[in-house]
Design an enzyme around this catalytic site. Structure first.
Site, PDB file in Angstrom:
ATOM      1  N   LYS A  17       6.343  -1.771   1.978  1.00 42.64           N
ATOM      2  CA  LYS A  17       5.162  -1.171   2.620  1.00 42.64           C
ATOM      3  C   LYS A  17       4.025  -2.181   2.457  1.00 42.64           C
ATOM      4  O   LYS A  17       3.174  -2.068   1.565  1.00 42.64           O
ATOM      5  CB  LYS A  17       4.832   0.208   2.009  1.00 42.64           C
ATOM      6  CG  LYS A  17       4.000   1.066   2.959  1.00 42.64           C
ATOM      7  CD  LYS A  17       4.037   2.520   2.576  1.00 42.64           C
ATOM      8  CE  LYS A  17       2.984   3.347   3.291  1.00 42.64           C
ATOM      9  NZ  LYS A  17       3.094   3.428   4.745  1.00 42.64           N
ATOM     10  N   TYR A  56       0.823  -1.204   0.000  1.00 45.78           N
ATOM     11  CA  TYR A  56       0.000   0.000   0.000  1.00 45.78           C
ATOM     12  C   TYR A  56       0.855   1.251   0.000  1.00 45.78           C
ATOM     13  O   TYR A  56       2.069   1.191   0.199  1.00 45.78           O
ATOM     14  CB  TYR A  56      -0.979  -0.006   1.179  1.00 45.78           C
ATOM     15  CG  TYR A  56      -0.359   0.276   2.536  1.00 45.78           C
ATOM     16  CD1 TYR A  56       0.430  -0.662   3.184  1.00 45.78           C
ATOM     17  CD2 TYR A  56      -0.583   1.499   3.177  1.00 45.78           C
ATOM     18  CE1 TYR A  56       0.984  -0.391   4.438  1.00 45.78           C
ATOM     19  CE2 TYR A  56      -0.033   1.770   4.428  1.00 45.78           C
ATOM     20  CZ  TYR A  56       0.747   0.813   5.040  1.00 45.78           C
ATOM     21  OH  TYR A  56       1.307   1.082   6.266  1.00 45.78           O
ATOM     22  N   GLU A  69      12.807   2.440  13.887  1.00 47.11           N
ATOM     23  CA  GLU A  69      11.893   3.540  13.533  1.00 47.11           C
ATOM     24  C   GLU A  69      10.755   3.589  14.542  1.00 47.11           C
ATOM     25  O   GLU A  69      10.803   2.931  15.573  1.00 47.11           O
ATOM     26  CB  GLU A  69      11.369   3.337  12.101  1.00 47.11           C
ATOM     27  CG  GLU A  69      10.703   1.984  11.882  1.00 47.11           C
ATOM     28  CD  GLU A  69      10.268   1.736  10.445  1.00 47.11           C
ATOM     29  OE1 GLU A  69      10.097   2.696   9.674  1.00 47.11           O
ATOM     30  OE2 GLU A  69      10.073   0.561  10.101  1.00 47.11           O
ATOM     31  N   LEU A 125      11.202   1.272   6.969  1.00 46.66           N
ATOM     32  CA  LEU A 125      10.603   1.763   5.724  1.00 46.66           C
ATOM     33  C   LEU A 125      11.297   3.062   5.320  1.00 46.66           C
ATOM     34  O   LEU A 125      11.512   3.936   6.162  1.00 46.66           O
ATOM     35  CB  LEU A 125       9.108   2.016   5.944  1.00 46.66           C
ATOM     36  CG  LEU A 125       8.361   2.428   4.677  1.00 46.66           C
ATOM     37  CD1 LEU A 125       8.138   1.209   3.773  1.00 46.66           C
ATOM     38  CD2 LEU A 125       7.030   3.079   4.999  1.00 46.66           C
TER      39      LEU A 125
HETATM   40  C1  LIG Z   1       6.732   1.639   9.431  1.00 40.98           C
HETATM   41  C2  LIG Z   1       6.720   3.012   8.844  1.00 40.98           C
HETATM   42  N1  LIG Z   1       7.858   3.713   8.810  1.00 40.98           N
HETATM   43  C3  LIG Z   1       7.896   4.960   8.308  1.00 40.98           C
HETATM   44  C4  LIG Z   1       6.756   5.576   7.812  1.00 40.98           C
HETATM   45  C5  LIG Z   1       6.829   6.970   7.250  1.00 40.98           C
HETATM   46  O1  LIG Z   1       6.676   6.950   5.848  1.00 40.98           O
HETATM   47  P1  LIG Z   1       6.114   8.220   5.073  1.00 40.98           P
HETATM   48  O2  LIG Z   1       6.973   9.361   5.473  1.00 40.98           O
HETATM   49  O3  LIG Z   1       6.299   7.868   3.641  1.00 40.98           O
HETATM   50  O4  LIG Z   1       4.710   8.409   5.487  1.00 40.98           O
HETATM   51  C6  LIG Z   1       5.543   4.862   7.817  1.00 40.98           C
HETATM   52  C7  LIG Z   1       4.325   5.462   7.292  1.00 40.98           C
HETATM   53  O5  LIG Z   1       3.265   4.960   7.415  1.00 40.98           O
HETATM   54  C8  LIG Z   1       5.531   3.548   8.343  1.00 40.98           C
HETATM   55  O6  LIG Z   1       4.399   2.828   8.375  1.00 40.98           O
END
Ligand SMILES: Cc1ncc(COP(=O)(O)O)c(C=O)c1O
Length: 290
Positions: free
Chosen positions: A155, A40, A187, A211
């Site tokens: 993701k 997603y 994270e 991620l």
């Molecule tokens: C596990 C994880 N890390 C980092 C992020 C941050 O990603 P983004 O800045 O693209 O929203 C998300 C966003 O949902 C996430 O689910």
């Protein structure tokens, strides 16, 4: 100004059709439902502009490649579809939620087979406008052992581990958790982590443990543009407690300052000066839609 979209009036996209949310149905044999076999994206939209739509499409392609699922559309077709779904769900602060699963097979079987079309679902999420004064009060977090798998760069819709981790934070009566694997920070439960040490911004490097967030990418670009030194290196759990500031960053939350971690106050319990500067640059970036 158009009024914000409510769930009841949502028009969603499902496999080639636009229809009311309540009428959007998928088969119980969908592999997304049975196995979480899908990926997603959440793409923030300010006014009518997607914030780094190209970077989100790049990450979508990465996730699809990692699970060996063919991208059902070209980038230009995705962009056209995004424009149509946004047109049908007017509002100011929105985010596009896009999910692609490996589709419906006739039997429950882990084996991947060809010839079954992916399930494509898209909806528009209303995003609360960020209240900067409220955000500046910061959030509390706890550290938790990161027991997720070694493929966090995908993701993936298989989010049960993240649900469990967030639940642990909720039970501890804090807003989020900072995840720690073998003594090093990965994270947040749905966000990337930054710490500030003096004038330097530090964040763990991308890889299979986290991620690659698009907000993270924007922050790194803004730091570079504004001559803030950036280091991407492993961050030990101990380093957190000595940090001048800690931030958790994501598309929907933007940049949240962590003001209490476990039992310790961070940046004297209030958002720090580097956060103030970065938030200012980030707001300008949003308005410019870059
Ligand atoms: C596990 C994880 N890390 C980092 C992020 C941050 O990603 P983004 O800045 O693209 O929203 C998300 C966003 O949902 C996430 O689910």
């Amino acid at each position: 100004m158009s009024s914000p979209i409510s769930a009841a009036r949502q028009t969603v996209y499902l496999n080639g059709c636009f229809l009311p949310l309540a009428e959007a149905k998928i088969s119980v044999m969908d592999r997304g439902f049975l196995f979480g076999d899908g990926v997603y994206e959440v793409i923030p939209v300010f006014g009518h502009k997607l914030l780094r739509g190209d970077a989100h499409l790049r990450r979508l392609q990465h996730s699809l490649d990692r699970i060996s699922l063919q991208n059902p559309m070209s980038d230009s077709d995705w962009m056209q579809l995004f424009a149509r779904v946004l047109e049908k769900n007017p509002g100011e602060n929105r985010a596009i939620y896009l999910q692609i699963s490996r589709g419906v097979y006739p039997s429950r079987d882990l084996t991947v087979k060809s010839g079954y079309p992916a399930t494509i679902f898209m909806m528009v999420l209303p995003v609360k406008e960020i209240d900067l004064a409220l955000l500046a009060k910061g959030i509390k977090a706890i550290t938790i052992e990161d027991f997720r798998w070694d493929a966090c760069d995908i993701k993936s819709t298989s989010l049960v581990a993240s649900v469990m981790l967030r639940q642990q934070a909720t039970r501890a009566k804090v807003e989020d958790a900072v995840l720690v694997k073998h003594g090093y920070v990965t994270e947040g439960t749905a966000s990337n982590l930054f710490l500030v040490d003096g004038n330097t911004l530090i964040t763990p490097p991308t890889g299979h443990q986290l991620l690659s967030g698009i907000t993270r990418e924007i922050i790194l670009d803004l730091a570079t543009e504004n001559n803030i030194p950036v280091i991407q290196r492993p961050v030990s759990q101990q380093a957190l407690y000595h940090a001048d500031e800690i931030w958790l960053a994501s598309s929907t939350r933007e940049i949240a300052p962590v003001v209490k971690l476990d039992d310790q106050l961070i940046s004297k319990g209030a958002a720090g000066p580097m956060w103030q500067r970065m938030m200012g640059w980030y707001q300008l970036q949003k308005q410019a839609g870059r």
